[in-house]
Design a protein around this motif. Structure first.
Motif: not given
Lengths: 263, 117
Positions: A16-17, A236-239, A243-246, A253-254
């Motif tokens: 979905v992401d 950084a906050l949003v990204w 990453l945490e949700v996914l 990821a980096k």
């Protein structure tokens, strides 16, 4: 959110992401909601007598958005910028964006130039002040683009390279200001060594020129640094939340995003 | 309701919204509970598939007809939806609308003599 060891719906969430084109904060909230609902409905189906595999399949079939549901979600979650510009084609949109950007830049420049003229900074400028102001103009454009990408268009991918441009331009402004003041000082010593007719006014003139030069350079560079700090913190906050949700590792990821960029 | 302002496709789309609102009439629920309740209350006639529930929930929330609240338990966040005052009013209006449309439909399909009064 603390880490959970078993997250059976991560593949569905990642799917979905990768397909849902809505601003990242909205997407993260949807993914969190979706994961909870998927797990809860699976438990319910298992209690109703389904096998865990069947319950998993039924939960995904019921709740994971596909096709028209993804389109509808994109429609519901599009920001005001997308709503306003929804009827415009790609070329028209680009034209409008650039016109607004140039207009905003011109306004900022006019206000800044007015303030500087009132402060008499241009009365007897250092030869380096023009270069500082020219790069400052580019900095204003870069900062405006970062702001538009991050907070109006919610396009994190586009904002990344722009933040680096802001840092580079800020550093260039600081460099020009400091080196310019150094060169001016060297020129002053040469003039003073030759024994000028009015040494006091020569020194005062140098102080005035370089105070304006360094003050402008430091002010612009600090503004750029603040813009860079605020935008990277937000990024950084949003990204990081994404990453945490996914359930993605930050380092992997980096490296994956770096390999994407290099490709 | 006049003849000219009735939109059949819009009515069909709106049915799911009305169903969501009606399941929230008595208590707040999570998204999955709403989906399950719509399915069980309608004996399986209406069911949400392929995530069609979420655009409806989020649109209703944006329109202020339902209100989503997040809670956190065991390190995870979950969202629960409740009907707002304006959502309750909207539901009553829509219920009347659906009733009128279905009555007219029955009137046409069965014929005036067999349709319920």
């Amino acid at each position: 959110m603390t880490a959970r060891s078993v997250r059976p719906f991560l593949p569905a969430l990642r799917s979905v992401d990768s397909t849902l084109a809505v601003p990242v904060p909205d997407r993260l909230r949807l993914l969190e909601e979706l994961e909870h609902d998927l797990e809860a409905v699976t438990q319910r189906y298992v209690r109703d007598g389904h096998t865990p595999e069947e319950a998993h399949r039924l939960a995904v079939e019921m709740l994971v958005p596909q096709g028209a549901a993804l389109d509808a979600l994109e429609h519901v979650h599009r920001g005001w910028f997308a709503r306003v510009t929804g009827g415009l084609g790609q070329l028209q949109l680009r034209f409008v964006e650039r016109t607004v950007l140039v207009g905003a830049m011109a306004l900022v420049c006019a206000i800044t130039a007015g303030a500087m003229a009132r402060a008499d900074l241009f009365a007897d400028p250092s030869p380096f002040l023009g270069a500082v102001l020219a790069v400052g103009l580019l900095l204003v454009v870069a900062m405006a683009r970062v702001g538009i990408d991050l907070w109006i268009k919610s396009d994190l991918t586009a904002a990344g390279p722009q933040t680096r441009t802001v840092v580079l331009l800020s550093a260039a402004i600081l460099l020009i200001g400091v080196v310019g003041a150094g060169v001016d000082f060297y020129r002053l010593t040469v003039v003073m060594a030759a024994g000028p007719a009015d040494p006091e006014s020569t020194v005062l003139r140098w102080i005035r020129q370089d105070a304006a030069l360094v003050g402008t350079a430091v002010g612009l560079a600090l503004t750029g640094a603040l813009c860079w700090f605020a935008s990277t913190q937000w990024w950084a906050l949003v990204w990081g939340a994404r990453l945490e949700v996914l359930g993605l590792d930050r380092t992997s990821a980096k490296s994956s995003s770096q390999s994407k960029e290099s490709a | 309701m006049s003849r000219s302002d009735f939109d059949v496709q819009g009515f069909a789309r709106g049915i799911h919204e009305v169903l969501v609102l009606s399941t929230l009439r008595h208590e707040a629920k999570h998204g999955y509970q709403i989906a399950l309740d719509v399915e069980s209350d309608s004996n399986g006639l209406f069911r949400f598939k392929h995530g069609t529930l979420y655009p409806i929930l989020h649109r209703l929330e944006r329109e202020g007809l339902i209100e989503g609240a997040w809670s956190k338990a065991e390190g995870r966040r979950k969202k629960v939806y409740a009907l707002t005052v304006s959502g309750r009013g909207h539901l009553e209006g829509e219920a009347d609308h659906v009733e009128q449309v279905l009555a007219r439909l029955i009137h046409v399909v069965r014929g005036p003599e067999e349709a319920p009064a």
